[in-house]
Design a protein around this motif. Structure first.
Motif, PDB file in Angstrom:
ATOM      1  N   PHE A 281     -10.336  20.781 -17.909  1.00 16.48           N
ATOM      2  CA  PHE A 281     -10.550  19.487 -17.273  1.00 16.48           C
ATOM      3  C   PHE A 281     -10.752  18.376 -18.307  1.00 16.48           C
ATOM      4  O   PHE A 281     -10.200  17.279 -18.184  1.00 16.48           O
ATOM      5  CB  PHE A 281     -11.768  19.565 -16.352  1.00 16.48           C
ATOM      6  CG  PHE A 281     -12.149  18.243 -15.745  1.00 16.48           C
ATOM      7  CD1 PHE A 281     -11.453  17.716 -14.666  1.00 16.48           C
ATOM      8  CD2 PHE A 281     -13.209  17.508 -16.265  1.00 16.48           C
ATOM      9  CE1 PHE A 281     -11.804  16.485 -14.115  1.00 16.48           C
ATOM     10  CE2 PHE A 281     -13.566  16.287 -15.720  1.00 16.48           C
ATOM     11  CZ  PHE A 281     -12.865  15.774 -14.646  1.00 16.48           C
ATOM     12  N   LEU A 282     -11.522  18.661 -19.352  1.00 16.68           N
ATOM     13  CA  LEU A 282     -11.855  17.626 -20.329  1.00 16.68           C
ATOM     14  C   LEU A 282     -10.733  17.371 -21.331  1.00 16.68           C
ATOM     15  O   LEU A 282     -10.564  16.248 -21.792  1.00 16.68           O
ATOM     16  CB  LEU A 282     -13.135  18.020 -21.085  1.00 16.68           C
ATOM     17  CG  LEU A 282     -14.411  18.071 -20.242  1.00 16.68           C
ATOM     18  CD1 LEU A 282     -15.559  18.607 -21.081  1.00 16.68           C
ATOM     19  CD2 LEU A 282     -14.751  16.704 -19.677  1.00 16.68           C
TER      20      LEU A 282
ATOM     21  N   ASP B  33     -11.889   9.662 -18.787  1.00 19.94           N
ATOM     22  CA  ASP B  33     -13.024   8.765 -19.000  1.00 19.94           C
ATOM     23  C   ASP B  33     -13.336   8.707 -20.488  1.00 19.94           C
ATOM     24  O   ASP B  33     -13.608   9.726 -21.102  1.00 19.94           O
ATOM     25  CB  ASP B  33     -14.236   9.311 -18.226  1.00 19.94           C
ATOM     26  CG  ASP B  33     -15.416   8.349 -18.300  1.00 19.94           C
ATOM     27  OD1 ASP B  33     -16.404   8.628 -17.605  1.00 19.94           O
ATOM     28  OD2 ASP B  33     -15.353   7.353 -19.032  1.00 19.94           O
ATOM     29  N   GLY B  34     -13.343   7.513 -21.074  1.00 16.74           N
ATOM     30  CA  GLY B  34     -13.606   7.383 -22.501  1.00 16.74           C
ATOM     31  C   GLY B  34     -14.967   7.889 -22.897  1.00 16.74           C
ATOM     32  O   GLY B  34     -15.177   8.336 -24.020  1.00 16.74           O
ATOM     33  N   ARG B  35     -15.902   7.890 -21.970  1.00 18.76           N
ATOM     34  CA  ARG B  35     -17.244   8.387 -22.295  1.00 18.76           C
ATOM     35  C   ARG B  35     -17.225   9.872 -22.548  1.00 18.76           C
ATOM     36  O   ARG B  35     -18.116  10.422 -23.199  1.00 18.76           O
ATOM     37  CB  ARG B  35     -18.205   8.076 -21.130  1.00 18.76           C
ATOM     38  CG  ARG B  35     -18.479   6.595 -20.958  1.00 18.76           C
ATOM     39  CD  ARG B  35     -19.285   6.357 -19.707  1.00 18.76           C
ATOM     40  NE  ARG B  35     -18.536   6.777 -18.517  1.00 18.76           N
ATOM     41  CZ  ARG B  35     -19.022   6.759 -17.301  1.00 18.76           C
ATOM     42  NH1 ARG B  35     -20.263   6.356 -17.097  1.00 18.76           N
ATOM     43  NH2 ARG B  35     -18.286   7.162 -16.270  1.00 18.76           N
ATOM     44  N   LEU B  36     -16.236  10.579 -22.009  1.00 15.52           N
ATOM     45  CA  LEU B  36     -16.120  12.017 -22.235  1.00 15.52           C
ATOM     46  C   LEU B  36     -15.211  12.336 -23.402  1.00 15.52           C
ATOM     47  O   LEU B  36     -14.972  13.498 -23.707  1.00 15.52           O
ATOM     48  CB  LEU B  36     -15.576  12.692 -20.959  1.00 15.52           C
ATOM     49  CG  LEU B  36     -16.473  12.563 -19.727  1.00 15.52           C
ATOM     50  CD1 LEU B  36     -15.785  13.194 -18.535  1.00 15.52           C
ATOM     51  CD2 LEU B  36     -17.806  13.223 -19.978  1.00 15.52           C
TER      52      LEU B  36
ATOM     53  N   LEU C 192      -7.392   8.086 -10.777  1.00 15.53           N
ATOM     54  CA  LEU C 192      -8.797   8.502 -10.856  1.00 15.53           C
ATOM     55  C   LEU C 192      -9.222   8.718 -12.295  1.00 15.53           C
ATOM     56  O   LEU C 192      -8.453   9.201 -13.128  1.00 15.53           O
ATOM     57  CB  LEU C 192      -9.011   9.789 -10.072  1.00 15.53           C
ATOM     58  CG  LEU C 192      -8.997   9.703  -8.548  1.00 15.53           C
ATOM     59  CD1 LEU C 192      -9.406  11.037  -7.955  1.00 15.53           C
ATOM     60  CD2 LEU C 192      -9.908   8.599  -8.044  1.00 15.53           C
ATOM     61  N   SER C 193     -10.475   8.412 -12.589  1.00 11.41           N
ATOM     62  CA  SER C 193     -11.037   8.670 -13.915  1.00 11.41           C
ATOM     63  C   SER C 193     -12.534   8.851 -13.778  1.00 11.41           C
ATOM     64  O   SER C 193     -13.127   8.566 -12.724  1.00 11.41           O
ATOM     65  CB  SER C 193     -10.726   7.520 -14.880  1.00 11.41           C
ATOM     66  OG  SER C 193     -11.345   6.316 -14.441  1.00 11.41           O
ATOM     67  N   GLY C 194     -13.149   9.339 -14.832  1.00 10.75           N
ATOM     68  CA  GLY C 194     -14.593   9.468 -14.861  1.00 10.75           C
ATOM     69  C   GLY C 194     -15.131  10.383 -13.787  1.00 10.75           C
ATOM     70  O   GLY C 194     -14.561  11.435 -13.478  1.00 10.75           O
ATOM     71  N   MET C 195     -16.260   9.974 -13.194  1.00  7.56           N
ATOM     72  CA  MET C 195     -16.930  10.796 -12.200  1.00  7.56           C
ATOM     73  C   MET C 195     -16.086  11.005 -10.948  1.00  7.56           C
ATOM     74  O   MET C 195     -16.132  12.072 -10.329  1.00  7.56           O
ATOM     75  CB  MET C 195     -18.273  10.157 -11.827  1.00  7.56           C
ATOM     76  CG  MET C 195     -19.111  11.003 -10.871  1.00  7.56           C
ATOM     77  SD  MET C 195     -19.419  12.701 -11.477  1.00  7.56           S
ATOM     78  CE  MET C 195     -20.444  12.336 -12.913  1.00  7.56           C
ATOM     79  N   ALA C 196     -15.291  10.017 -10.570  1.00  7.10           N
ATOM     80  CA  ALA C 196     -14.439  10.169  -9.384  1.00  7.10           C
ATOM     81  C   ALA C 196     -13.440  11.301  -9.592  1.00  7.10           C
ATOM     82  O   ALA C 196     -13.175  12.086  -8.674  1.00  7.10           O
ATOM     83  CB  ALA C 196     -13.710   8.859  -9.095  1.00  7.10           C
ATOM     84  N   ARG C 197     -12.891  11.377 -10.790  1.00  8.51           N
ATOM     85  CA  ARG C 197     -11.945  12.452 -11.102  1.00  8.51           C
ATOM     86  C   ARG C 197     -12.649  13.807 -11.117  1.00  8.51           C
ATOM     87  O   ARG C 197     -12.115  14.816 -10.652  1.00  8.51           O
ATOM     88  CB  ARG C 197     -11.273  12.179 -12.452  1.00  8.51           C
ATOM     89  CG  ARG C 197     -10.289  13.251 -12.902  1.00  8.51           C
ATOM     90  CD  ARG C 197      -9.516  12.796 -14.134  1.00  8.51           C
ATOM     91  NE  ARG C 197      -8.751  13.890 -14.701  1.00  8.51           N
ATOM     92  CZ  ARG C 197      -9.175  14.650 -15.710  1.00  8.51           C
ATOM     93  NH1 ARG C 197     -10.343  14.415 -16.258  1.00  8.51           N
ATOM     94  NH2 ARG C 197      -8.429  15.629 -16.168  1.00  8.51           N
ATOM     95  N   PHE C 198     -13.869  13.853 -11.657  1.00 11.00           N
ATOM     96  CA  PHE C 198     -14.641  15.100 -11.682  1.00 11.00           C
ATOM     97  C   PHE C 198     -14.944  15.578 -10.269  1.00 11.00           C
ATOM     98  O   PHE C 198     -14.811  16.766  -9.963  1.00 11.00           O
ATOM     99  CB  PHE C 198     -15.937  14.904 -12.461  1.00 11.00           C
ATOM    100  CG  PHE C 198     -16.806  16.129 -12.491  1.00 11.00           C
ATOM    101  CD1 PHE C 198     -16.564  17.144 -13.400  1.00 11.00           C
ATOM    102  CD2 PHE C 198     -17.850  16.278 -11.587  1.00 11.00           C
ATOM    103  CE1 PHE C 198     -17.352  18.287 -13.416  1.00 11.00           C
ATOM    104  CE2 PHE C 198     -18.641  17.414 -11.592  1.00 11.00           C
ATOM    105  CZ  PHE C 198     -18.399  18.425 -12.519  1.00 11.00           C
ATOM    106  N   ILE C 199     -15.345  14.652  -9.387  1.00 13.12           N
ATOM    107  CA  ILE C 199     -15.667  15.023  -8.011  1.00 13.12           C
ATOM    108  C   ILE C 199     -14.420  15.556  -7.301  1.00 13.12           C
ATOM    109  O   ILE C 199     -14.478  16.543  -6.558  1.00 13.12           O
ATOM    110  CB  ILE C 199     -16.255  13.817  -7.258  1.00 13.12           C
ATOM    111  CG1 ILE C 199     -17.634  13.463  -7.832  1.00 13.12           C
ATOM    112  CG2 ILE C 199     -16.351  14.109  -5.768  1.00 13.12           C
ATOM    113  CD1 ILE C 199     -18.229  12.194  -7.261  1.00 13.12           C
ATOM    114  N   ALA C 200     -13.281  14.912  -7.532  1.00 11.43           N
ATOM    115  CA  ALA C 200     -12.037  15.380  -6.920  1.00 11.43           C
ATOM    116  C   ALA C 200     -11.687  16.779  -7.414  1.00 11.43           C
ATOM    117  O   ALA C 200     -11.258  17.646  -6.636  1.00 11.43           O
ATOM    118  CB  ALA C 200     -10.903  14.403  -7.227  1.00 11.43           C
ATOM    119  N   ALA C 201     -11.870  17.021  -8.716  1.00 13.52           N
ATOM    120  CA  ALA C 201     -11.582  18.341  -9.280  1.00 13.52           C
ATOM    121  C   ALA C 201     -12.541  19.388  -8.717  1.00 13.52           C
ATOM    122  O   ALA C 201     -12.145  20.526  -8.429  1.00 13.52           O
ATOM    123  CB  ALA C 201     -11.683  18.282 -10.800  1.00 13.52           C
TER     124      ALA C 201
END
Length: 290
Positions: free
Chosen positions: A160-161, A282-285, A102-111
């Motif tokens: 998280f980040l 996520d590289g954007r973060l 998981l990465s990006g928004m999917a990882r955030f939603i899981a967290a």
């Protein structure tokens, strides 16, 4: 003893922070080892939390130094209920490790799903306390709860980040699965922003204390400023190689407190594929990728 003297206020705030944190950890770890079952622990803590609400109401109605201390202590007791509920795993969210890949928004939603119940419970508590105390003459107890909540959200975002030293021996096994959502690959560029916001709030509170015309306001501002400073230190501990275990060694079970610093944690997280999930981002973060 002058309860409105700055040194007295700071010492009381630090002692309260150290003792309350240690007592919560001791209770949670005792429950974890089977000394107490979660149900009796939560029943006892619920009584403590209810007493905290009563103290916040009492302090809110009393614009005196004692009222500020009372409201502040009440906020800590209410917060202790949430801490015990979370650290024992009674009130968290989905009790599953981060799925690999998981990465990006999917990882955030899981967290988010992993801590959702706890966050919603704090939100409900905050709304309830606001309805009870918004018009009170002394709102420093309410402000203390808000500060604890805000800095906890900041710490969770940091972990998280990207916080290289987020994994701690103090973390109970009841929520050990949450380590799989940590990013310890590198420090997130968001950290200076979080630190700047916290530092700015600290300066605002110090300025408020220096300009306060009433003793209860001086006490309230200094209590909040001291806890803000402690929260900043806790943020720094997450990103620098400094162990926080020594501060509360007395609250840990012997098997953990006697373990050499830097030794592998005594839990089962090695089975959960943490290396892939902790460092994936996520590289954007601005988080490191695998």
């Amino acid at each position: 003893m002058d309860l409105a003297h700055p040194v007295t206020i700071i010492l009381i705030a630090i002692a309260t922070w150290w003792l309350s944190t240690g007592l919560v950890l001791a209770m949670v770890h005792r429950s974890e080892r089977g000394g107490w079952r979660p149900a009796p622990v939560m029943a006892l803590t619920t009584l403590v939390g209810a007493a905290g609400v009563a103290l916040m109401l009492e302090g809110g109605a009393t614009p005196t130094p004692v009222g500020s201390y009372t409201g502040f202590l009440g906020a800590l007791l209410v917060w202790a209920w949430h801490e015990v509920a979370f650290l024992t795993g009674v009130l968290t969210g989905r009790r599953v490790a981060c799925p690999p890949g998981l990465s990006g928004m999917a990882r955030f939603i899981a967290a988010w799903r992993a801590v959702r119940d706890h966050e919603l419970a704090i939100l409900a508590t905050g709304i309830g306390l606001w309805l009870l105390l918004a018009d009170a003459p002394n709102r420093f107890g309410l402000a203390a709860f808000g500060l604890l909540w805000g800095m906890r959200i900041s710490a969770k975002l940091l972990i998280f980040l990207g916080a290289p030293h987020a994994v701690s021996d103090l973390m109970p096994r009841g929520i050990a699965h949450l380590k799989s959502y940590f990013n310890t690959g590198r420090l997130t560029p968001v950290f200076p922003v979080l630190l700047a916001i916290a530092g700015g709030l600290f300066l605002v509170l110090v300025l408020g204390a220096s300009r306060a015309e009433q003793d209860y306001s001086t006490v309230g501002h200094i209590l909040l400023a001291t806890f803000m400073a402690l929260a900043i230190i806790e943020h720094l501990i997450l990103v620098v190689p400094i162990s926080d275990t020594a501060l509360w060694r007395w609250a840990l079970p012997k098997s953990r407190s006697d373990r050499p610093q830097g030794a592998p944690p005594l839990d089962e997280m090695a089975r959960l594929g943490l290396t892939r999930c902790e460092k994936r981002a996520d590289g954007r973060l601005g988080i490191s990728k695998t």
